[in-house]
Design a protein around this motif. Structure first.
Motif, PDB file in Angstrom:
ATOM      1  N   SER A  98       0.866  -1.278  -0.031  1.00 40.85           N
ATOM      2  CA  SER A  98       0.050  -0.093  -0.189  1.00 40.85           C
ATOM      3  C   SER A  98       0.843   1.327  -0.071  1.00 40.85           C
ATOM      4  O   SER A  98       2.161   1.108   0.433  1.00 40.85           O
ATOM      5  N   ARG A  99       0.204   2.102  -0.393  1.00 39.55           N
ATOM      6  CA  ARG A  99       1.011   3.692  -0.453  1.00 39.55           C
ATOM      7  C   ARG A  99       1.728   3.863   0.891  1.00 39.55           C
ATOM      8  O   ARG A  99       2.750   4.091   0.861  1.00 39.55           O
ATOM      9  N   SER A 100       0.961   3.874   1.841  1.00 35.50           N
ATOM     10  CA  SER A 100       1.294   4.229   3.397  1.00 35.50           C
ATOM     11  C   SER A 100       2.515   3.249   3.697  1.00 35.50           C
ATOM     12  O   SER A 100       3.453   3.651   4.414  1.00 35.50           O
ATOM     13  N   ALA A 101       2.213   1.947   3.477  1.00 35.85           N
ATOM     14  CA  ALA A 101       3.116   1.059   4.222  1.00 35.85           C
ATOM     15  C   ALA A 101       4.529   0.925   3.344  1.00 35.85           C
ATOM     16  O   ALA A 101       5.445   1.024   3.814  1.00 35.85           O
ATOM     17  N   PHE A 120       5.620   3.845   1.760  1.00 28.57           N
ATOM     18  CA  PHE A 120       6.618   5.289   2.275  1.00 28.57           C
ATOM     19  C   PHE A 120       7.221   4.986   3.605  1.00 28.57           C
ATOM     20  O   PHE A 120       8.490   5.165   3.523  1.00 28.57           O
ATOM     21  N   ASP A 121       6.590   4.371   4.703  1.00 33.81           N
ATOM     22  CA  ASP A 121       7.019   3.935   5.756  1.00 33.81           C
ATOM     23  C   ASP A 121       8.140   3.205   5.599  1.00 33.81           C
ATOM     24  O   ASP A 121       9.238   3.304   6.400  1.00 33.81           O
ATOM     25  N   THR A 152      12.950   9.395   2.200  1.00 33.78           N
ATOM     26  CA  THR A 152      11.613   9.118   1.546  1.00 33.78           C
ATOM     27  C   THR A 152      12.043   8.803   0.041  1.00 33.78           C
ATOM     28  O   THR A 152      13.123   9.161  -0.491  1.00 33.78           O
TER      29      THR A 152
END
Length: 300
Positions: free
Chosen positions: A224-227, A229-230, A239
């Motif tokens: 997923s995008r958030s997973a 990115f982190d 980043t």
């Protein structure tokens, strides 16, 4: 698909400084306050203790190889050296061979040590992606490469500089990939050891001109995008978009330094749709417009 490690080492443009064989006998210590030069040491016989700054000492044994991509304050000492022992003055035994400690006693350690140079104008950025210390144990290939570097650096054969550059590139790649893994510090090596993050890194290096977004890279990494990115920020230390920007600017600096392309062509090769957009981004990132940067490098 592009190999990010090979590309980073290639952009660093390593060249030979010098190398020497150092013998130790009895108690000895040597300290250096370098200006960020790359330092390497291959322990051929015996043992020694390496200390970087205020960090805990590292025990070096026969067959070990260490590389400090940007050396500053460090010291090496025999295991018998106490903390109050002053620096030893080396004795020249013969050209390229030095003795530390007892000049007459039998040597208890032998090491090949040397420095190289990184000609890249973006060396500081590229080195920030690498560990502060690489310590490899029991890799005979690295010791063989060090001996080849030493032999070539002392010869006056045709093509010496080209051969040395290639040998040093191989030496760096061997040392870096021998220390890559999930236990590596945040940076490129740890990123390449992470199967999801490595996909995104290779996509960015393979196609730096593509209009990448975090969402596109996340899909490539099957996260997923958030997973994504982190995970990328935790593993690599920056980043995804910061990494992409730094890599594009490193490529642009190399193209401008070599003068192999005009401004519009450089812009296209690093993912910008126009020369003006690229110039604005470059000046913001580097502190100089591309043309001024190219002229400054040509005058060096």
């Amino acid at each position: 698909m592009a190999d990010p490690l090979t590309q980073v080492v290639g952009l660093l443009q390593p060249s030979a400084g010098f190398s020497k064989l150092v013998e130790g006998a009895g108690a000895w210590r040597v300290s250096r306050a370098e200006a960020g030069r790359p330092f390497y040491c291959a322990v051929l016989e015996g043992s020694a203790r390496l200390t970087l700054g205020m960090e805990a000492p590292v025990l070096l044994q026969a067959g070990d190889f260490v590389l400090v991509p940007a050396a500053h304050d460090f010291s090496m000492a025999s295991l018998s050296a106490g903390p109050s022992l002053p620096d030893s003055l080396p004795t020249v035994l013969r050209p390229g061979v030095y003795r530390l400690g007892d000049p007459d006693g039998p040597p208890s350690s032998r090491s090949m040590v040397g420095y190289c140079r990184f000609a890249s104008p973006d060396a500081a950025l590229l080195l920030s992606l690498l560990p502060r210390l690489l310590h490899v144990r029991g890799q005979g290939r690295l010791l063989t490469l060090v001996q080849l570097v030493d032999d070539e650096s002392r010869a006056a054969r045709p093509g010496r500089e080209v051969v040395l550059q290639r040998l040093l590139e191989v030496l760096l790649i061997e040392a870096l990939r021998a220390t890559a893994g999930p236990a590596a510090p945040s940076g490129l090596l740890r990123g390449l050891a992470d199967d999801r993050v490595a996909v995104a890194l290779r996509r960015m290096h393979d196609s730096p001109t593509a209009p990448w977004t975090v969402a596109q890279l996340a899909r490539a990494a099957a996260l997923s995008r958030s997973a994504f990115f982190d995970r990328f920020r935790r593993v690599v230390g920056v980043t995804p978009m910061d990494y992409l920007l730094h890599w594009r600017m490193a490529l642009a600096k190399d193209l401008l330094r070599r003068g192999v392309a005009g401004l519009a062509e450089v812009a296209g090769q690093v993912g910008y749709s126009s020369a003006s957009t690229f110039s604005t981004a470059f000046a913001r990132h580097v502190g100089l417009p591309p043309g001024a940067y190219a002229r400054a490098r040509a005058a060096e």
